[in-house]
Design a protein around this motif. Structure first.
Motif, PDB file in Angstrom:
ATOM      1  N   GLN A 109       1.544 -12.841   0.023  1.00 24.87           N
ATOM      2  CA  GLN A 109       1.164 -11.834  -0.958  1.00 24.87           C
ATOM      3  C   GLN A 109       1.949 -10.422  -0.530  1.00 24.87           C
ATOM      4  OE1 GLN A 109      -3.022 -10.635  -0.849  1.00 24.87           O
ATOM      5  NE2 GLN A 109      -3.227 -11.038   1.333  1.00 24.87           N
ATOM      6  N   PHE A 110       2.657 -10.606   0.671  1.00 26.71           N
ATOM      7  CA  PHE A 110       3.206  -9.326   1.036  1.00 26.71           C
ATOM      8  C   PHE A 110       4.592  -9.617   1.319  1.00 26.71           C
ATOM      9  CE2 PHE A 110      -0.956  -7.864   2.051  1.00 26.71           C
ATOM     10  CZ  PHE A 110      -1.180  -6.547   1.582  1.00 26.71           C
ATOM     11  N   ILE A 111       5.629  -9.309   0.485  1.00 30.48           N
ATOM     12  CA  ILE A 111       7.065  -9.625   0.714  1.00 30.48           C
ATOM     13  C   ILE A 111       7.646  -8.381   1.451  1.00 30.48           C
ATOM     14  CG2 ILE A 111       9.211 -10.269  -0.365  1.00 30.48           C
ATOM     15  CD1 ILE A 111       7.450 -11.721  -2.543  1.00 30.48           C
ATOM     16  N   VAL A 112       8.328  -8.586   2.640  1.00 38.08           N
ATOM     17  CA  VAL A 112       9.018  -7.273   3.220  1.00 38.08           C
ATOM     18  C   VAL A 112      10.150  -7.013   2.670  1.00 38.08           C
ATOM     19  CG1 VAL A 112       9.904  -8.811   5.000  1.00 38.08           C
ATOM     20  CG2 VAL A 112       9.327  -6.553   5.453  1.00 38.08           C
ATOM     21  N   LEU A 113      10.330  -5.617   2.453  1.00 35.93           N
ATOM     22  CA  LEU A 113      11.586  -5.072   1.860  1.00 35.93           C
ATOM     23  C   LEU A 113      12.439  -4.613   3.344  1.00 35.93           C
ATOM     24  CD1 LEU A 113      10.076  -2.626  -0.655  1.00 35.93           C
ATOM     25  CD2 LEU A 113      11.442  -4.646  -1.111  1.00 35.93           C
ATOM     26  N   ARG A 114      13.207  -5.883   3.642  1.00 33.48           N
ATOM     27  CA  ARG A 114      14.209  -5.477   4.940  1.00 33.48           C
ATOM     28  C   ARG A 114      15.156  -4.790   4.646  1.00 33.48           C
ATOM     29  NH1 ARG A 114      12.036  -8.708   8.705  1.00 33.48           N
ATOM     30  NH2 ARG A 114      10.743 -10.843   7.883  1.00 33.48           N
ATOM     31  N   ASP A 115      15.840  -4.864   3.326  1.00 33.25           N
ATOM     32  CA  ASP A 115      16.852  -4.231   2.845  1.00 33.25           C
ATOM     33  C   ASP A 115      16.971  -4.176   1.551  1.00 33.25           C
ATOM     34  OD1 ASP A 115      17.803  -6.703   2.193  1.00 33.25           O
ATOM     35  OD2 ASP A 115      18.910  -6.953   4.096  1.00 33.25           O
ATOM     36  N   SER A 116      18.104  -3.631   0.801  1.00 31.76           N
ATOM     37  CA  SER A 116      18.365  -3.508  -0.770  1.00 31.76           C
ATOM     38  C   SER A 116      18.533  -4.548  -1.301  1.00 31.76           C
ATOM     39  CB  SER A 116      19.470  -2.407  -0.878  1.00 31.76           C
ATOM     40  OG  SER A 116      19.074  -1.111  -0.308  1.00 31.76           O
ATOM     41  N   THR A 117      19.032  -5.744  -0.566  1.00 32.43           N
ATOM     42  CA  THR A 117      19.208  -7.013  -0.930  1.00 32.43           C
ATOM     43  C   THR A 117      17.953  -7.739  -1.362  1.00 32.43           C
ATOM     44  OG1 THR A 117      21.397  -7.420  -0.074  1.00 32.43           O
ATOM     45  CG2 THR A 117      20.222  -9.170  -0.608  1.00 32.43           C
ATOM     46  N   ALA A 118      17.120  -7.514  -0.241  1.00 29.40           N
ATOM     47  CA  ALA A 118      15.617  -8.215  -0.347  1.00 29.40           C
ATOM     48  C   ALA A 118      14.705  -7.406  -1.607  1.00 29.40           C
ATOM     49  CB  ALA A 118      14.675  -7.945   0.878  1.00 29.40           C
ATOM     50  N   ALA A 119      15.075  -5.974  -1.720  1.00 28.04           N
ATOM     51  CA  ALA A 119      14.435  -5.332  -2.743  1.00 28.04           C
ATOM     52  C   ALA A 119      15.093  -5.944  -4.073  1.00 28.04           C
ATOM     53  CB  ALA A 119      14.721  -4.070  -2.885  1.00 28.04           C
ATOM     54  N   VAL A 120      16.297  -6.298  -4.646  1.00 29.46           N
ATOM     55  CA  VAL A 120      16.725  -6.757  -5.534  1.00 29.46           C
ATOM     56  C   VAL A 120      16.159  -8.419  -5.618  1.00 29.46           C
ATOM     57  CG1 VAL A 120      18.442  -7.575  -7.004  1.00 29.46           C
ATOM     58  CG2 VAL A 120      18.678  -5.415  -5.830  1.00 29.46           C
ATOM     59  N   GLU A 121      16.206  -9.047  -4.727  1.00 31.26           N
ATOM     60  CA  GLU A 121      15.677 -10.438  -4.906  1.00 31.26           C
ATOM     61  C   GLU A 121      14.171 -10.532  -5.015  1.00 31.26           C
ATOM     62  OE1 GLU A 121      16.985 -12.293  -1.051  1.00 31.26           O
ATOM     63  OE2 GLU A 121      19.241 -12.360  -1.989  1.00 31.26           O
ATOM     64  N   GLY A 122      13.606  -9.560  -4.470  1.00 27.03           N
ATOM     65  CA  GLY A 122      12.254  -9.566  -4.634  1.00 27.03           C
ATOM     66  C   GLY A 122      11.830  -9.377  -6.172  1.00 27.03           C
ATOM     67  N   VAL A 123      12.349  -8.261  -6.748  1.00 22.50           N
ATOM     68  CA  VAL A 123      12.034  -8.153  -8.222  1.00 22.50           C
ATOM     69  C   VAL A 123      12.357  -9.051  -9.050  1.00 22.50           C
ATOM     70  CG1 VAL A 123      12.667  -6.298 -10.073  1.00 22.50           C
ATOM     71  CG2 VAL A 123      12.427  -5.528  -7.666  1.00 22.50           C
ATOM     72  N   ARG A 124      13.628  -9.698  -8.915  1.00 19.83           N
ATOM     73  CA  ARG A 124      13.927 -10.942  -9.653  1.00 19.83           C
ATOM     74  C   ARG A 124      12.891 -12.158  -9.427  1.00 19.83           C
ATOM     75  NH1 ARG A 124      20.578 -10.647  -8.763  1.00 19.83           N
ATOM     76  NH2 ARG A 124      20.812  -8.850  -9.939  1.00 19.83           N
ATOM     77  N   TYR A 125      12.560 -12.024  -8.281  1.00 19.89           N
ATOM     78  CA  TYR A 125      11.473 -13.403  -8.012  1.00 19.89           C
ATOM     79  C   TYR A 125      10.204 -12.930  -8.884  1.00 19.89           C
ATOM     80  CZ  TYR A 125       7.287 -15.695  -5.597  1.00 19.89           C
ATOM     81  OH  TYR A 125       6.313 -16.392  -5.436  1.00 19.89           O
ATOM     82  N   LEU A 126       9.699 -11.807  -8.773  1.00 20.93           N
ATOM     83  CA  LEU A 126       8.487 -11.358  -9.525  1.00 20.93           C
ATOM     84  C   LEU A 126       8.647 -11.876 -10.889  1.00 20.93           C
ATOM     85  CD1 LEU A 126       7.345  -8.283  -7.693  1.00 20.93           C
ATOM     86  CD2 LEU A 126       6.335 -10.580  -7.687  1.00 20.93           C
ATOM     87  N   LYS A 127       9.947 -11.240 -11.449  1.00 17.15           N
ATOM     88  CA  LYS A 127      10.345 -11.376 -12.976  1.00 17.15           C
ATOM     89  C   LYS A 127      10.190 -12.919 -13.365  1.00 17.15           C
ATOM     90  CE  LYS A 127      11.984 -10.421 -17.020  1.00 17.15           C
ATOM     91  NZ  LYS A 127      11.252  -9.308 -18.076  1.00 17.15           N
ATOM     92  N   SER A 128      10.501 -14.015 -12.510  1.00 18.73           N
ATOM     93  CA  SER A 128      10.863 -15.340 -12.643  1.00 18.73           C
ATOM     94  C   SER A 128       9.395 -16.091 -12.560  1.00 18.73           C
ATOM     95  CB  SER A 128      11.740 -15.933 -11.639  1.00 18.73           C
ATOM     96  OG  SER A 128      10.931 -15.982 -10.524  1.00 18.73           O
ATOM     97  N   ILE A 129       8.356 -15.363 -11.899  1.00 21.30           N
ATOM     98  CA  ILE A 129       7.008 -16.001 -11.929  1.00 21.30           C
ATOM     99  C   ILE A 129       6.256 -15.359 -12.886  1.00 21.30           C
ATOM    100  CG2 ILE A 129       7.448 -16.853  -9.549  1.00 21.30           C
ATOM    101  CD1 ILE A 129       5.647 -14.696  -8.463  1.00 21.30           C
ATOM    102  N   GLY A 130       6.427 -14.505 -13.801  1.00 16.36           N
ATOM    103  CA  GLY A 130       5.864 -13.813 -14.857  1.00 16.36           C
ATOM    104  C   GLY A 130       4.886 -12.734 -14.387  1.00 16.36           C
TER     105      GLY A 130
END
Length: 399
Positions: A109-130
Motif C-alpha cells: 500500500q506504500f510504493i517508495v519514490l526512489r527516484d523520478s523513474t519510480a515516480a513516473v512508473e508509479g503513476v502509470r501503474y495507478l492509472k492502469s489499475i483504475g
C-alpha cells in the motif's frame, strides 16, 4: 414540517484498508502477536459492507478513499452501483517519499519514490489499475534528502497531469506543502501543522486552486491511546447513530488493557506537543479561510479511534469550534467536497440532474452543525432509509 433537507455528507479522507483501531495500524501500537495484520487486512478486504453501512448510517453518502491496498479500488468501483454503499472514489496505493514497512508480503500500500523513474512508473501503474487519483505520502525524516524528494514529487505531479489524474498530497509541514502546490496538488488532505502558513503558501494555494482539508481530529485518536494507558480506561465511542459494528466496539473496549500492556501504565506524555499542533492547525485553518482558499471536510477515518462513519461529525464540529460558520462547514462537507473530488457534476448539491443524495434532519444545521446529529432519514441515489433501518443493518453486521 419542522425538518431540514441537506445534501448527503462527503468525507474526502478515508482509508478502507485501516480498521479504526490499532489492529489496522500496528505502527501506532503493535499488537500483531494477538491480532495478525494479514488477518485484519483479509477481514477488511472481504467485508467492506461494514464500513458502507457505517457511513450511510452517519449520513455520509460519498467517500474518497485516498490510500490503501489495490483492492480498495475494486471496492470503490463496486460501491458506485450499490445503493447500500456510499458513492466512492479511490486512489489506491500511496506513493511514499520513504520506504514505509506497513505492507503485506505479496502486495504494497506504500510504493517508495526512489527516484523520478519510480515516480513516473508509479503513476502509470495507478492509472492502469483504475485509480481515480494519485496520492503522495510526503514524509520527511531526520537525514532525508529533501531536494531529491522534491524532484520525485514534482515528477509525480507532472506524470499525473499527463495521465489526467488529480494529485492528492499528505503534507503536514510547510516546506512539503509548498512543494505539493508547485507539483500541482488538487487536494491537501492534512493541515500544515509545523508552523504558521506564510504569504508564499497562501499565494500559491490561491493560484493553483487547491482544496485544503484540515483533518483536525485524527490526532485525538493517537492521544487517546496514551491517555488510555495512563488512566486504565478505554475511550468512549462517539456514535449517536448506532453506526459502529460490534467487533469494532469490542476492540475499542480493550484499548486500555492493550495500550497499558504494550506502553506501560505511564507512557511519556505528548500532551504539550498535541496542544501545540492543534493550535497551529486551527490558526492555519483561519488563515486559509480568510484567504478565500476552499476548505473541505475529511477525517482520515480508519486511523486508531477515528471511526468510519461517525467521525465526520466530530470533525465538522471541530471545524465549527475553529471559527468556521456552520453553513460554511456544511458547504465544505457537501458542495466543495464534491468539487475537490472532481465530482461536482453529479454530487454535492440538491439539483435537478444530480444523484438524489440527501439527508432529513430535525433541526437547522446552518445555525449549529451539531444539529446534523439529529439525523432521521438518509437518501442515496433516490433510495431512502430511516435511521432505524440503517441502525438495524449495522446491528446485524457480522465480520
Amino acid at each position: 414540517h419542522g425538518r431540514f433537507v441537506v445534501p448527503g455528507l462527503i468525507d474526502t479522507h478515508v482509508h478502507y484498508s485501516q480498521s479504526g483501531w490499532v489492529d489496522g495500524r500496528p505502527d501506532a501500537l503493535d499488537l500483531r502477536a494477538r491480532y495478525p495484520y494479514e488477518q485484519t487486512e483479509r477481514r477488511l478486504r472481504e467485508h467492506p459492507e461494514v464500513f458502507h453501512r457505517a457511513y450511510l448510517a452517519s449520513g455520509v453518502t460519498t467517500v474518497f478513499d485516498v490510500g490503501g491496498y489495490p483492492w480498495t479500488l475494486q471496492v470503490a468501483h463496486a460501491a458506485e452501483a450499490n445503493t447500500e454503499a456510499p458513492h466512492m472514489s479511490g486512489a489506491g496505493p500511496l506513493l511514499s517519499t520513504y520506504d514505509f514497512w506497513l505492507n503485506l508480503p505479496g502486495e504494497r500500500q506504500f510504493i517508495v519514490l526512489r527516484d523520478s523513474t519510480a515516480a513516473v512508473e508509479g503513476v502509470r501503474y495507478l492509472k492502469s489499475i483504475g485509480a481515480n487519483a494519485v496520492k503522495v505520502w510526503f514524509i520527511v525524516r531526520p537525514g532525508s534528502d529533501f531536494d531529491a524528494m522534491t524532484r520525485n514529487v514534482m515528477a509525480v505531479g507532472a506524470e499525473a497531469q499527463r495521465q489526467r489524474l488529480p494529485l492528492i498530497v499528505h503534507a503536514t509541514g510547510l516546506m512539503e506543502a509548498k512543494v505539493a502546490l508547485r507539483a500541482g496538488a488538487r487536494l491537501l488532505v492534512h493541515s500544515v501543522q509545523d508552523r504558521p502558513l506564510d504569504a508564499e503558501f497562501l499565494a500559491l494555494a490561491k493560484t493553483t486552486g487547491v482544496f485544503y482539508c484540515p483533518t483536525l481530529t485524527v490526532l485525538d485518536g493517537y492521544a487517546a491511546l496514551l491517555a488510555a494507558a495512563r488512566s486504565g480506561r478505554s475511550p468512549e465511542v462517539d456514535d449517536p447513530f448506532g453506526a459502529v459494528d460490534s467487533l469494532t466496539r469490542a476492540h475499542i473496549a480493550l484499548t486500555a488493557d492493550e495500550a497499558r500492556r504494550v506502553l506501560g501504565p505511564t507512557p511519556a506524555s505528548r500532551d504539550s506537543l498535541m496542544t501545540a499542533l492543534r493550535r497551529t492547525m486551527v490558526d492555519n485553518l483561519g488563515l486559509v479561510r480568510r484567504s478565500g482558499i476552499p476548505v473541505v471536510t475529511g477525517t482520515d477515518a480508519g486511523n486508531p479511534l477515528t471511526l468510519h462513519g461517525p467521525a465526520i461529525h466530530a470533525e465538522m464540529e471541530a471545524m465549527q469550534r475553529a471559527g468556521m460558520k456552520p453553513a460554511d462547514v456544511l458547504v465544505a462537507s457537501t458542495r466543495d467536497a464534491a468539487r475537490a473530488m472532481g465530482r461536482q457534476a453529479e454530487l454535492g448539491t440538491i439539483e435537478i440532474g444530480k444523484s438524489a443524495d440527501l439527508l432529513i434532519v430535525g433541526d437547522d444545521p446552518t445555525q449549529d452543525i451539531t444539529h446534523l446529529r439529529k439525523l432521521q432519514w438518509v437518501m442515496r441515489s433516490g433510495v431512502v432509509r430511516s435511521g432505524e433501518e440503517l441502525r438495524a443493518a449495522v446491528a446485524k453486521t457480522r465480520w
